[in-house]
Scaffold this motif. Sequence first.
Motif, PDB file in Angstrom:
ATOM      1  N   HIS A 177      -0.454   9.659   4.959  1.00  0.00           N
ATOM      2  CA  HIS A 177      -0.500   8.870   6.191  1.00  0.00           C
ATOM      3  C   HIS A 177      -0.322   9.821   7.378  1.00  0.00           C
ATOM      4  CE1 HIS A 177      -0.495   4.958   4.206  1.00  0.00           C
ATOM      5  NE2 HIS A 177       0.448   5.420   3.391  1.00  0.00           N
ATOM      6  N   PHE A 178      -1.344  10.608   7.635  1.00  0.00           N
ATOM      7  CA  PHE A 178      -1.226  11.677   8.628  1.00  0.00           C
ATOM      8  C   PHE A 178      -1.127  11.145  10.058  1.00  0.00           C
ATOM      9  CE2 PHE A 178      -3.749  14.063   5.252  1.00  0.00           C
ATOM     10  CZ  PHE A 178      -2.603  14.571   4.663  1.00  0.00           C
ATOM     11  N   ARG A 179      -1.801  10.061  10.346  1.00  0.00           N
ATOM     12  CA  ARG A 179      -1.733   9.511  11.696  1.00  0.00           C
ATOM     13  C   ARG A 179      -0.322   8.995  11.983  1.00  0.00           C
ATOM     14  NH1 ARG A 179      -2.354   4.769  14.384  1.00  0.00           N
ATOM     15  NH2 ARG A 179      -3.388   4.853  16.417  1.00  0.00           N
ATOM     16  N   ALA A 180       0.241   8.269  11.042  1.00  0.00           N
ATOM     17  CA  ALA A 180       1.607   7.776  11.209  1.00  0.00           C
ATOM     18  C   ALA A 180       2.595   8.932  11.297  1.00  0.00           C
ATOM     19  CB  ALA A 180       1.971   6.841  10.049  1.00  0.00           C
ATOM     20  N   ALA A 181       2.331  10.006  10.535  1.00  0.00           N
ATOM     21  CA  ALA A 181       3.206  11.185  10.578  1.00  0.00           C
ATOM     22  C   ALA A 181       3.132  11.862  11.939  1.00  0.00           C
ATOM     23  CB  ALA A 181       2.816  12.161   9.477  1.00  0.00           C
TER      24      ALA A 181
ATOM     25  N   ALA B 215     -16.041   0.697   4.410  1.00  0.00           N
ATOM     26  CA  ALA B 215     -14.687   0.864   4.956  1.00  0.00           C
ATOM     27  C   ALA B 215     -13.690  -0.016   4.213  1.00  0.00           C
ATOM     28  CB  ALA B 215     -14.682   0.541   6.445  1.00  0.00           C
ATOM     29  N   GLU B 216     -14.081  -1.245   3.900  1.00  0.00           N
ATOM     30  CA  GLU B 216     -13.194  -2.150   3.161  1.00  0.00           C
ATOM     31  C   GLU B 216     -12.894  -1.613   1.763  1.00  0.00           C
ATOM     32  OE1 GLU B 216     -15.320  -5.803   3.220  1.00  0.00           O
ATOM     33  OE2 GLU B 216     -14.773  -6.319   5.297  1.00  0.00           O
ATOM     34  N   LYS B 217     -13.899  -1.057   1.123  1.00  0.00           N
ATOM     35  CA  LYS B 217     -13.701  -0.526  -0.223  1.00  0.00           C
ATOM     36  C   LYS B 217     -12.736   0.654  -0.212  1.00  0.00           C
ATOM     37  CE  LYS B 217     -17.226  -0.507  -2.895  1.00  0.00           C
ATOM     38  NZ  LYS B 217     -18.529  -0.193  -3.577  1.00  0.00           N
ATOM     39  N   ILE B 218     -12.867   1.528   0.787  1.00  0.00           N
ATOM     40  CA  ILE B 218     -11.998   2.709   0.856  1.00  0.00           C
ATOM     41  C   ILE B 218     -10.588   2.321   1.300  1.00  0.00           C
ATOM     42  CG2 ILE B 218     -11.620   4.853   2.155  1.00  0.00           C
ATOM     43  CD1 ILE B 218     -14.615   5.346   1.942  1.00  0.00           C
ATOM     44  N   ALA B 219     -10.480   1.299   2.169  1.00  0.00           N
ATOM     45  CA  ALA B 219      -9.156   0.838   2.592  1.00  0.00           C
ATOM     46  C   ALA B 219      -8.366   0.258   1.430  1.00  0.00           C
ATOM     47  CB  ALA B 219      -9.296  -0.201   3.702  1.00  0.00           C
ATOM     48  N   ALA B 220      -9.071  -0.227   0.416  1.00  0.00           N
ATOM     49  CA  ALA B 220      -8.408  -0.805  -0.757  1.00  0.00           C
ATOM     50  C   ALA B 220      -7.989   0.251  -1.765  1.00  0.00           C
ATOM     51  CB  ALA B 220      -9.334  -1.820  -1.424  1.00  0.00           C
ATOM     52  N   GLN B 221      -8.381   1.512  -1.561  1.00  0.00           N
ATOM     53  CA  GLN B 221      -7.997   2.579  -2.486  1.00  0.00           C
ATOM     54  C   GLN B 221      -6.514   2.890  -2.342  1.00  0.00           C
ATOM     55  OE1 GLN B 221     -10.540   5.926  -1.667  1.00  0.00           O
ATOM     56  NE2 GLN B 221     -12.345   5.003  -2.619  1.00  0.00           N
ATOM     57  N   PRO B 222      -5.872   3.354  -3.398  1.00  0.00           N
ATOM     58  CA  PRO B 222      -4.444   3.684  -3.316  1.00  0.00           C
ATOM     59  C   PRO B 222      -4.202   4.888  -2.416  1.00  0.00           C
ATOM     60  CG  PRO B 222      -5.358   4.414  -5.412  1.00  0.00           C
ATOM     61  CD  PRO B 222      -6.426   3.598  -4.749  1.00  0.00           C
TER      62      PRO B 222
ATOM     63  N   TRP C 282      -5.317   8.992   3.497  1.00  0.00           N
ATOM     64  CA  TRP C 282      -5.797   7.645   3.147  1.00  0.00           C
ATOM     65  C   TRP C 282      -6.549   7.000   4.304  1.00  0.00           C
ATOM     66  CZ3 TRP C 282      -3.842   3.047   5.451  1.00  0.00           C
ATOM     67  CH2 TRP C 282      -4.375   1.865   4.910  1.00  0.00           C
ATOM     68  N   GLU C 283      -5.973   7.013   5.471  1.00  0.00           N
ATOM     69  CA  GLU C 283      -6.559   6.333   6.616  1.00  0.00           C
ATOM     70  C   GLU C 283      -7.788   7.067   7.140  1.00  0.00           C
ATOM     71  OE1 GLU C 283      -4.007   3.896   9.693  1.00  0.00           O
ATOM     72  OE2 GLU C 283      -4.146   5.982  10.278  1.00  0.00           O
ATOM     73  N   ARG C 284      -8.811   6.316   7.520  1.00  0.00           N
ATOM     74  CA  ARG C 284     -10.047   6.886   8.038  1.00  0.00           C
ATOM     75  C   ARG C 284     -10.337   6.351   9.434  1.00  0.00           C
ATOM     76  NH1 ARG C 284     -10.487  11.347   5.413  1.00  0.00           N
ATOM     77  NH2 ARG C 284      -9.748  10.973   3.294  1.00  0.00           N
ATOM     78  N   MET C 285     -11.141   7.120  10.172  1.00  0.00           N
ATOM     79  CA  MET C 285     -11.468   6.764  11.549  1.00  0.00           C
ATOM     80  C   MET C 285     -12.817   6.040  11.603  1.00  0.00           C
ATOM     81  SD  MET C 285      -8.813   8.242  12.903  1.00  0.00           S
ATOM     82  CE  MET C 285      -9.094   8.425  14.663  1.00  0.00           C
ATOM     83  N   ASN C 286     -13.105   5.408  12.741  1.00  0.00           N
ATOM     84  CA  ASN C 286     -14.385   4.727  12.908  1.00  0.00           C
ATOM     85  C   ASN C 286     -15.560   5.689  12.722  1.00  0.00           C
ATOM     86  OD1 ASN C 286     -13.432   2.101  13.476  1.00  0.00           O
ATOM     87  ND2 ASN C 286     -13.002   2.650  15.604  1.00  0.00           N
ATOM     88  N   MET C 287     -15.404   6.908  13.231  1.00  0.00           N
ATOM     89  CA  MET C 287     -16.522   7.849  13.166  1.00  0.00           C
ATOM     90  C   MET C 287     -16.806   8.293  11.735  1.00  0.00           C
ATOM     91  SD  MET C 287     -14.934  11.388  14.643  1.00  0.00           S
ATOM     92  CE  MET C 287     -13.589  12.226  13.840  1.00  0.00           C
ATOM     93  N   ASP C 288     -15.837   8.159  10.826  1.00  0.00           N
ATOM     94  CA  ASP C 288     -16.093   8.484   9.425  1.00  0.00           C
ATOM     95  C   ASP C 288     -17.153   7.573   8.827  1.00  0.00           C
ATOM     96  OD1 ASP C 288     -14.275  10.612   9.153  1.00  0.00           O
ATOM     97  OD2 ASP C 288     -12.612   9.217   8.965  1.00  0.00           O
TER      98      ASP C 288
END
Length: 434
Positions: A123-127, A412-419, A425-431
Amino acid sequence: MESSLGPQGGTLKKHKRHPSSGERRVSMPRRPTKGPLDEENARTIASTVESEVRTATTSPAPGIGPSESMTTISDHLKADFSNLLRPEIYHFLNPLEIPEVFRSSSIQPSPDTPLSVLLANGHFRAAAILSARLLITSTGPTDHEQIFSLLYTRLATLTLIDATPLAAQEVRALEDMNSPKYHDPVSGEHIVPWELRVLAVRLQSIGFGDWRRGVMGYYELAREARGEVLRCRGSAKDMWKDRLKDLGLRVGNALIEMGDFEGATRHLDGLRGTMENEDDNRTLLMQLSLLYLRIGDVSAARRCFLRLGEEERTNYEEYRMMSALCSMSDGKYEEAAREWKRMRDAKVCRGTEMVTQNLAVCLLYNGRLSEARKLLEGLVDKGNSFHALTFNLSTIYELCTEKSRSLKTGLAEKIAAQPEKGTGWERMNMDFKL
């Protein structure tokens, strides 16, 4: 080594030469010089470079963590670093840059999650947010170890979430890293951890808009590393030699980024000459070859492995990957696709996901969109979600249909559901090209 089909970052202002007068100047031949990147008696100075910034999830390098010398420094160093604790230094991270499925996911960490847990779970953004908050609210102005540790985490995580421009602005608060306030008044040792000093060199060159500042910064660090190589023994000596090698390639990369391809070529040729005298160089040669590809010198990239015998080159996965990348650089996508497919089927490479992703890119350039799409979607189904994968798959969706937005949102939904994963884990819109 991941291939991407589009721009993955903002453009940087390039250095421009401004003539001081209209006089015609005669160029002088470059004299051979010996700088801090050289070792005495022609000892090797080949360099290593990291594909991405190391985070606090990795084990600290020898000599960087708490040590006897750091304890000694702490006993009598009472410098005030309150200038690094000012709230106005640290930028707000807009949550709207993240797809809604990630913001509302149950995997999102709670506000009281410790920093170490955030880093371990990717969780790099939260970090990045938490490290800035701790700097502002919970750190004393004389606690330099805590300040530099949190600052390194903040800058590194910003870089990992593609917020390098923000990191480049925030790192300006460090000002001159060679200032006396960053040195122990008794021993003269630098009190800033090595990783932060190396990271700050490049970020400050971006933040101040001066790439030459970056090159000079690396040479300053190299001068220190070379002195430690001559002074230390045993494992400490090996550590400083590795750091010196790393700085060598970072200088080459900085020259490329500032557009000095001629200077970069001369520098890289010198590094290649020293590497050829070493036995265990496969990773270094691979990294050097990648820099040659960045300046478009495919022949030089191939020459990096010529000192090896034909059979030996065939058995080196680094050589096989570089051979395929060189074929792609020459526009020989059919030939490159065959090479990537052989590597994938033989399972001889550690980065199978990278091999499959590059194979898909070659198939795409050959007009085989359905095959490329199937390969990339297969990687997502197996739990992969790196930037080049999502970006390239989103590009394929755009090429396949006019209703690509729904496909990209579904991705995006599929990747957000990954552990959660330590690599992010978190991805940006531009991804997802949203």
